[in-house]
Write a protein that holds these residues in place. Structure first.
Motif, PDB file in Angstrom:
ATOM      1  N   PHE A  38       0.645  -1.490   0.055  1.00 55.36           N
ATOM      2  CA  PHE A  38       0.029  -0.137   0.084  1.00 55.36           C
ATOM      3  C   PHE A  38       0.980   1.278   0.111  1.00 55.36           C
ATOM      4  N   LEU A  39       2.157   1.179   0.465  1.00 53.85           N
ATOM      5  CA  LEU A  39       2.843   2.366   0.825  1.00 53.85           C
ATOM      6  C   LEU A  39       2.911   3.205  -0.498  1.00 53.85           C
ATOM      7  N   ASN A  43       1.305   6.998  -0.622  1.00 51.45           N
ATOM      8  CA  ASN A  43       2.342   8.067  -0.567  1.00 51.45           C
ATOM      9  C   ASN A  43       2.761   8.876  -1.891  1.00 51.45           C
ATOM     10  N   LYS A  44       2.089   8.467  -2.963  1.00 51.83           N
ATOM     11  CA  LYS A  44       2.213   8.872  -4.462  1.00 51.83           C
ATOM     12  C   LYS A  44       1.698  10.192  -4.363  1.00 51.83           C
ATOM     13  N   HIS A  54      -2.043  14.713   5.171  1.00 51.05           N
ATOM     14  CA  HIS A  54      -1.881  13.778   6.229  1.00 51.05           C
ATOM     15  C   HIS A  54      -0.230  13.289   6.056  1.00 51.05           C
ATOM     16  N   GLU A  55       0.434  13.038   7.250  1.00 48.82           N
ATOM     17  CA  GLU A  55       1.671  12.701   6.955  1.00 48.82           C
ATOM     18  C   GLU A  55       1.900  11.461   6.156  1.00 48.82           C
ATOM     19  N   VAL A  56       3.077  11.547   5.455  1.00 45.55           N
ATOM     20  CA  VAL A  56       3.667  10.277   4.682  1.00 45.55           C
ATOM     21  C   VAL A  56       3.342   9.041   5.398  1.00 45.55           C
ATOM     22  N   HIS A  87      -3.386  -9.486 -10.398  1.00 45.48           N
ATOM     23  CA  HIS A  87      -2.717  -9.760  -9.004  1.00 45.48           C
ATOM     24  C   HIS A  87      -1.763  -8.478  -8.360  1.00 45.48           C
ATOM     25  N   GLN A  88      -1.917  -7.456  -9.026  1.00 48.98           N
ATOM     26  CA  GLN A  88      -0.962  -6.391  -8.656  1.00 48.98           C
ATOM     27  C   GLN A  88      -2.210  -5.195  -7.924  1.00 48.98           C
ATOM     28  N   LEU A  89      -1.688  -4.857  -6.536  1.00 51.49           N
ATOM     29  CA  LEU A  89      -2.420  -3.945  -6.156  1.00 51.49           C
ATOM     30  C   LEU A  89      -2.459  -2.521  -6.783  1.00 51.49           C
TER      31      LEU A  89
END
Length: 178
Positions: A38-39, A43-44, A54-56, A87-89
């Motif tokens: 998810f990061l 964060n993109k 919001h904070e990274v 299968h890719q988030l």
């Protein structure tokens, strides 16, 4: 695997559902996704532009955020899923209860923004299966107006939440899920 048109309460919340609308599109429980996956999406900068500041996210905060979404998913009338293509988030979506209103959330990586209408239709099918009469979509002021949403909406209004301006679309579920 269940299709997205099946009644949400009949869906086994521990397994994925495959959409019948697009080959390779899956809605999966957050428990099936590694927090590190998810990061990059959360964060993109292109994603963050359209969300409340919001904070990274780091590993600890993404874990806490995911646990919060898993708790929402367990609430009656709510369903929160990660979105995968082959299968890719590529994002997440859900029906969430916020301020005593069911709201739809769709967050998709900008490389896959074309999925939005398909995901929207699937969420409206879930809302109908849950028996919701009305759902809301709240877009931060950075988003353009969506003519198709205005056309479907019972009401469109400007609102302030948490110090930010939003355009809110109030949608009748039966009219929007056709």
């Amino acid at each position: 695997m269940m299709t997205t048109n099946d009644h949400p309460e009949q869906i086994n919340r521990n397994h994925s559902e495959t959409s019948t609308d697009m080959t390779g599109l899956e809605y999966v429980s957050f428990e099936e996704i590694a927090p590190t996956d998810f990061l990059p999406i959360l964060n993109k900068s292109s994603t963050r532009t359209h969300l409340i500041a919001h904070e990274v996210f780091d590993l600890e905060s993404v874990n806490a955020w995911m646990q919060g979404k898993i708790a929402v998913d367990a609430m009656p009338g709510c369903q929160v899923r990660a979105i995968r293509i082959d299968h890719q988030l590529v994002g997440w979506c859900g029906i969430q209860l916020e301020n005593d209103q069911y709201e739809i959330a769709i967050i998709i990586d900008d490389a896959h923004w074309g999925l939005g209408k398909t995901v929207f239709r699937d969420l409206m099918s879930w809302a109908k299966a849950f028996g919701h009469n009305t759902v809301f979509i709240h877009f931060l002021h950075t988003r353009p107006e969506y003519k198709f949403l205005r056309k479907l909406s019972k009401n469109v209004s400007q609102n302030e939440f948490m110090g930010h301006q939003f355009t809110s679309y109030e949608l009748a579920v039966s009219a929007s899920s056709r």
